[in-house]
Scaffold this motif. Structure first.
Motif, PDB file in Angstrom:
ATOM      1  N   MET A   1       0.816  -1.206   0.000  1.00 17.66           N
ATOM      2  CA  MET A   1       0.000   0.000   0.000  1.00 17.66           C
ATOM      3  C   MET A   1       0.859   1.270   0.000  1.00 17.66           C
ATOM      4  O   MET A   1       0.527   2.253  -0.656  1.00 17.66           O
ATOM      5  N   LEU A   2       1.980   1.242   0.710  1.00 14.39           N
ATOM      6  CA  LEU A   2       2.833   2.435   0.796  1.00 14.39           C
ATOM      7  C   LEU A   2       3.731   2.610  -0.426  1.00 14.39           C
ATOM      8  O   LEU A   2       4.111   3.724  -0.770  1.00 14.39           O
TER       9      LEU A   2
ATOM     10  N   LYS B   1       2.293  14.770  -6.575  1.00 14.49           N
ATOM     11  CA  LYS B   1       2.606  14.199  -7.878  1.00 14.49           C
ATOM     12  C   LYS B   1       2.099  12.760  -7.973  1.00 14.49           C
ATOM     13  O   LYS B   1       2.385  11.921  -7.140  1.00 14.49           O
ATOM     14  N   GLY B   2       1.291  12.513  -8.996  1.00 18.08           N
ATOM     15  CA  GLY B   2       0.808  11.158  -9.240  1.00 18.08           C
ATOM     16  C   GLY B   2      -0.381  10.741  -8.402  1.00 18.08           C
ATOM     17  O   GLY B   2      -0.837   9.598  -8.508  1.00 18.08           O
ATOM     18  N   THR B   3      -0.926  11.634  -7.571  1.00 16.88           N
ATOM     19  CA  THR B   3      -2.094  11.283  -6.755  1.00 16.88           C
ATOM     20  C   THR B   3      -3.188  12.318  -6.967  1.00 16.88           C
ATOM     21  O   THR B   3      -2.934  13.450  -7.390  1.00 16.88           O
ATOM     22  N   ARG B   4      -4.406  11.949  -6.669  1.00 16.13           N
ATOM     23  CA  ARG B   4      -5.505  12.904  -6.757  1.00 16.13           C
ATOM     24  C   ARG B   4      -5.644  13.635  -5.415  1.00 16.13           C
ATOM     25  O   ARG B   4      -5.278  13.094  -4.365  1.00 16.13           O
ATOM     26  N   ALA B   5      -6.165  14.829  -5.441  1.00 16.35           N
ATOM     27  CA  ALA B   5      -6.427  15.562  -4.206  1.00 16.35           C
ATOM     28  C   ALA B   5      -7.609  14.906  -3.496  1.00 16.35           C
ATOM     29  O   ALA B   5      -8.656  14.681  -4.097  1.00 16.35           O
ATOM     30  N   ARG B   6      -7.424  14.554  -2.239  1.00 15.55           N
ATOM     31  CA  ARG B   6      -8.487  13.867  -1.487  1.00 15.55           C
ATOM     32  C   ARG B   6      -8.664  14.524  -0.121  1.00 15.55           C
ATOM     33  O   ARG B   6      -8.840  13.852   0.902  1.00 15.55           O
ATOM     34  N   LYS B   7      -8.597  15.838  -0.135  1.00 16.02           N
ATOM     35  CA  LYS B   7      -8.733  16.619   1.087  1.00 16.02           C
ATOM     36  C   LYS B   7     -10.077  16.318   1.748  1.00 16.02           C
ATOM     37  O   LYS B   7     -11.123  16.294   1.108  1.00 16.02           O
TER      38      LYS B   7
ATOM     39  N   TYR C   1      -6.941   0.767  -2.477  1.00 20.25           N
ATOM     40  CA  TYR C   1      -6.326   1.987  -1.949  1.00 20.25           C
ATOM     41  C   TYR C   1      -5.705   2.827  -3.060  1.00 20.25           C
ATOM     42  O   TYR C   1      -5.885   4.055  -3.120  1.00 20.25           O
ATOM     43  N   HIS C   2      -4.996   2.170  -3.981  1.00 16.13           N
ATOM     44  CA  HIS C   2      -4.298   2.914  -5.031  1.00 16.13           C
ATOM     45  C   HIS C   2      -5.273   3.528  -6.035  1.00 16.13           C
ATOM     46  O   HIS C   2      -5.036   4.644  -6.522  1.00 16.13           O
ATOM     47  N   VAL C   3      -6.348   2.827  -6.351  1.00 12.86           N
ATOM     48  CA  VAL C   3      -7.358   3.409  -7.239  1.00 12.86           C
ATOM     49  C   VAL C   3      -8.006   4.620  -6.558  1.00 12.86           C
ATOM     50  O   VAL C   3      -8.225   5.665  -7.170  1.00 12.86           O
ATOM     51  N   TRP C   4      -8.286   4.480  -5.263  1.00 14.15           N
ATOM     52  CA  TRP C   4      -8.886   5.589  -4.507  1.00 14.15           C
ATOM     53  C   TRP C   4      -7.938   6.793  -4.451  1.00 14.15           C
ATOM     54  O   TRP C   4      -8.369   7.937  -4.591  1.00 14.15           O
ATOM     55  N   ARG C   5      -6.644   6.527  -4.254  1.00 14.17           N
ATOM     56  CA  ARG C   5      -5.657   7.612  -4.197  1.00 14.17           C
ATOM     57  C   ARG C   5      -5.379   8.209  -5.573  1.00 14.17           C
ATOM     58  O   ARG C   5      -4.866   9.316  -5.675  1.00 14.17           O
ATOM     59  N   GLY C   6      -5.696   7.463  -6.621  1.00 11.96           N
ATOM     60  CA  GLY C   6      -5.421   7.940  -7.963  1.00 11.96           C
ATOM     61  C   GLY C   6      -4.061   7.545  -8.482  1.00 11.96           C
ATOM     62  O   GLY C   6      -3.620   8.042  -9.520  1.00 11.96           O
ATOM     63  N   THR C   7      -3.386   6.622  -7.799  1.00  5.61           N
ATOM     64  CA  THR C   7      -2.078   6.163  -8.257  1.00  5.61           C
ATOM     65  C   THR C   7      -2.180   4.924  -9.127  1.00  5.61           C
ATOM     66  O   THR C   7      -1.159   4.416  -9.589  1.00  5.61           O
ATOM     67  N   LYS C   8      -3.397   4.440  -9.333  1.00  4.28           N
ATOM     68  CA  LYS C   8      -3.630   3.290 -10.204  1.00  4.28           C
ATOM     69  C   LYS C   8      -4.856   3.606 -11.055  1.00  4.28           C
ATOM     70  O   LYS C   8      -5.832   4.194 -10.570  1.00  4.28           O
TER      71      LYS C   8
END
Length: 536
Positions: free
Chosen positions: A209-210, A409-415, A449-456
Motif C-alpha cells: 500500500m505504501l 505528484k501522481g495522486t488525486r487531491a483527497r482533502k 487503496y491505489h485506485v482511490w488515491r489515484g495512483t492506479k
C-alpha cells in the motif's frame, strides 16, 4: 536427509532444513536455540559469500590475460587483499571465521570455543558487526554434539546459490532459510516470539500500500527487520530492471530497537538480505532516547507493541512530539502514532499496525487525539484485518495509513476524505491457529487503496461490506470512531427478483410443512419404539 541445496526441492526445502535442525536442539529453550541456529546460518552465509568471491577472483588472476598468471605468491597476496572484497560489499572473513575452519574442527570437543572465536574475529574485522553475535557457544548447556551436527547440516547448503539468477523464486537461498527460521522460532516462542517477528502477510499489505520505491524508510520499533526486508522485496518485484538485477540504492533504511537480542537478529537479517541500514539500539527505547531525533522520513512502516503500559509516559508529559495531545501514561498507542508523525517529512506517509481498541477508545484523552488527527486531515486509510494473523496474539488488528499531505505528484487531491477497508472476513486458516491472506486478497486491498488515491488506473467505487470513502463530516457524526465496519456496512444481498411479501409467505408455508413432517416422523419413531418394547 536429502541435500537441501537441490533446487528441484525448493518447495518445502526450508521446512526440511528446519525439521532437521529442530531435532538437534534436545531440551534447549526455543529462545536460546534461536541464537545458536541463526548465528551459525549467518556465519555460513558470510563465509560462502567470501569464498564465492575468492574463487571468482582466483579464476580471474590465473587467466593468461591477468598479468599474474604463473606468480602464485602475487595471486595469494591479491586473494587476501580485503579491498578486493569490500568493493563487492562482501564482509572480510578471516581464516579463523571461515566455514572450512569450522568444518575441519567440527568433531573437536572444543568446537564451541572455536565458534566463539570465529564470531569474535569476524566482529573485529568488520566494525558494522560489532556486538551483533551472542558468543556463548562454549557454554556447558550446549552440547558439542549438537554443534557438530548443525555444522554438518549447514555444510550441505551453498547459501550463495542462485543469488544472481533471473528467476526470483529461485533466488536468495539464505534469505528464504533465515525468514523461515525466524517464523518457526516465533511460532515456537508464542507471545514472546511476537516481540521480534511480524507475520510477512501483514508487512506485505503495509508495503504494497505504501510503495516505498525511494526515500528514507524508518521503523522505530523494528524487531528483526521484517519491514525493511519486505520493502526490498517490493522494489525487486516491481522495479523494471535487467533480469537478475535490482536496485535498492534509492532507499535508505533507519531503525531502532530496545531489545538487544532482537537488535542482533535485525542486524543479521538485514545483512543476509544485502541491506545496509542505520539501526540504533539502546535499552531506553524510542520514546526516552530517540536514536534518530533529527530524521524526517518519507515512509514510516512499523508494528509497535500493542497497548504498552510501561513506556515511560510519566517522564514525557511535555514532549514536543505530542502535537495532537498528551498520550495516556498507561497506554503507548497514541504515543507511537504521534512519534511516527513527528518523524515524517512534509510529504511523508506512515503505515503501521494498531490494536483495534485504538480505533474507538475514549479513555484518557485518546478520543480527543484521534479527533485532532481526523480534523487535521492526517488519516488517509484504515484497514481492519482478520484475527489470528499474529503469533503473539489472536486478536484482530487494524492497519493505519497517515499522510502528511493528501495530494501531490501522481495522486488525486483527497482533502477531507478517508478510505475505510473492511478486510476482517478475508483469509484462510493456514493451520489451526494462524490465518493467511491469499495473493489475490492482498492485491485487492492494495489496489482498492491505489485506485482511490489515484495512483492506479480505474474508477473507485464504494463496495458495501468492503470499502467506503467517507468525509470528515461523516466521521465527525460517528464521534470520530474509525472502525471500518461502521462505515462500510454490510455486504449487499443479491436481489433474486421475488417480492418480499411473496417470499415471506412461501418460506412460512415451507416451514409449516417441515414442522408437520417432523411431527409425523417423531410419531412414527415412538410407534416403532413401543412395538419393540411390546415384543420384549
Amino acid at each position: 536427509m536429502a541435500n537441501p541445496n537441490k533446487k528441484s526441492g525448493a518447495l518445502g526445502f526450508e521446512a526440511t532444513l528446519w525439521s532437521a535442525a529442530e531435532k538437534l536442539k534436545g531440551n534447549m529453550d526455543a529462545g536460546e536455540y534461536k541464537h545458536v541456529v541463526l548465528g551459525l546460518i549467518f556465519l555460513k552465509f558470510v563465509s560462502d559469500a567470501f569464498q564465492h568471491r575468492r574463487d571468482a577472483l582466483q579464476a580471474e588472476l590465473q587467466s593468461p590475460d591477468s598479468g599474474l598468471a604463473g606468480n602464485p605468491d602475487a595471486i595469494e597476496r591479491t586473494l587476501e587483499d580485503r579491498d578486493e572484497y569490500a568493493g563487492e560489499n562482501i564482509f572480510w572473513v578471516p581464516v579463523e571465521s571461515r566455514w572450512s575452519t569450522l568444518q575441519a574442527n567440527a568433531t573437536q570437543p572444543t568446537i564451541g570455543k572455536i565458534i566463539d572465536e570465529a564470531l569474535y574475529q569476524l566482529e573485529q574485522e568488520n566494525p558494522s558487526l560489532k556486538g551483533v553475535f551472542t558468543k556463548n557457544y562454549a557454554r556447558p548447556a550446549l552440547e558439542a554434539r549438537t554443534l557438530t551436527e548443525l555444522i554438518n547440516l549447514f555444510s550441505d547448503i551453498d547459501f550463495m546459490e542462485g543469488r544472481h539468477e533471473s528467476n526470483e523464486s529461485e533466488q536468495d537461498v539464505v534469505g528464504r532459510v533465515y525468514e523461515y527460521c525466524l517464523k518457526s522460532f516465533a511460532t515456537a516462542e508464542g507471545k514472546r516470539g511476537g516481540q521480534f517477528y511480524t507475520p510477512p502477510v501483514v508487512v506485505r499489505v503495509l508495503v504494497e500500500m505504501l510503495e516505498p520505491y525511494e526515500g528514507r524508510v524508518f521503523d522505530p520499533c523494528c524487531g528483526s527487520g521484517g519491514m525493511f526486508v519486505q520493502s526490498r522485496k517490493f522494489i525487486r518485484e516491481h522495479q523494471p530492471a535487467q533480469p537478475g538485477l535490482f536496485n535498492t540504492k534509492g532507499i535508505s533504511v533507519y531503525g531502532q530497537e530496545s531489545n538487544e537480542t532482537t537488535w542482533r537478529l535485525c542486524k543479521m537479517n538485514l545483512a543476509v538480505h544485502g541491506i545496509d541500514g542505520d539501526i540504533g539500539w539502546n535499552p531506553e527505547g524510542s520514546f526516552l532516547r530517540d536514536a534518530h531525533p533529527d530524521l524526517r522520513a518519507d515512509f514510516v512502516i512499523a508494528n509497535p507493541p500493542f497497548n504498552d503500559s510501561d513506556w515511560g509516559g510519566q517522564l514525557l508529559r511535555d514532549d514536543p512530539r505530542w502535537k495532537y495531545g498528551a498520550p495516556p501514561i498507561g497506554n503507548a498507542n497514541y504515543a507511537w502514532i504521534q512519534h511516527f508523525l513527528y518523524h515524517l517529512n512534509d510529504h511523508g506517509f506512515a503505515g503501521f499496525v494498531m490494536a483495534n481498541g485504538s480505533l474507538s477508545s475514549q479513555q484518557s484523552g485518546e478520543g480527543d487525539i484521534r479527533r485532532r488527527l481526523v480534523e487535521e486531515d492526517l488519516v488517509d486509510c484504515i484497514v481492519s484485518m482478520p484475527g489470528q494473523l499474529f503469533y503473539s496474539t489472536g486478536i484482530p488488528v487494524s492497519l493505519w495509513f497517515l499522510a502528511k499531505k493528501k495530494s501531490g505528484k501522481g495522486t488525486r487531491a483527497r482533502k477531507g476524505e478517508t478510505l475505510f477497508i473492511n478486510a476482517s472476513k478475508l483469509g484462510f486458516l493456514e493451520d489451526r491457529t494462524h490465518r493467511m491472506l491469499t495473493d489475490e486478497e492482498v492485491a485487492r486491498i492494495a489496489d482498492t487503496y491505489h485506485v482511490w488515491r489515484g495512483t492506479k488506473a480505474g474508477d473507485y467505487v464504494d463496495v458495501p461490506g468492503f470499502c467506503k470513502s467517507s468525509t470528515t463530516e461523516e466521521i465527525a457524526k460517528s464521534d470520530f470512531v474509525l472502525t471500518p465496519g461502521r462505515y462500510c456496512g454490510s455486504e449487499a444481498v443479491e436481489d433474486d427478483g421475488e417480492p418480499f411479501a411473496e417470499k415471506f409467505g412461501r418460506l412460512r408455508a415451507q416451514l409449516a410443512e417441515q414442522f408437520e413432517e417432523s411431527a409425523r416422523l417423531q410419531a412414527e419413531i415412538e410407534r416403532n419404539l413401543a412395538a419393540l418394547g411390546g415384543s420384549n
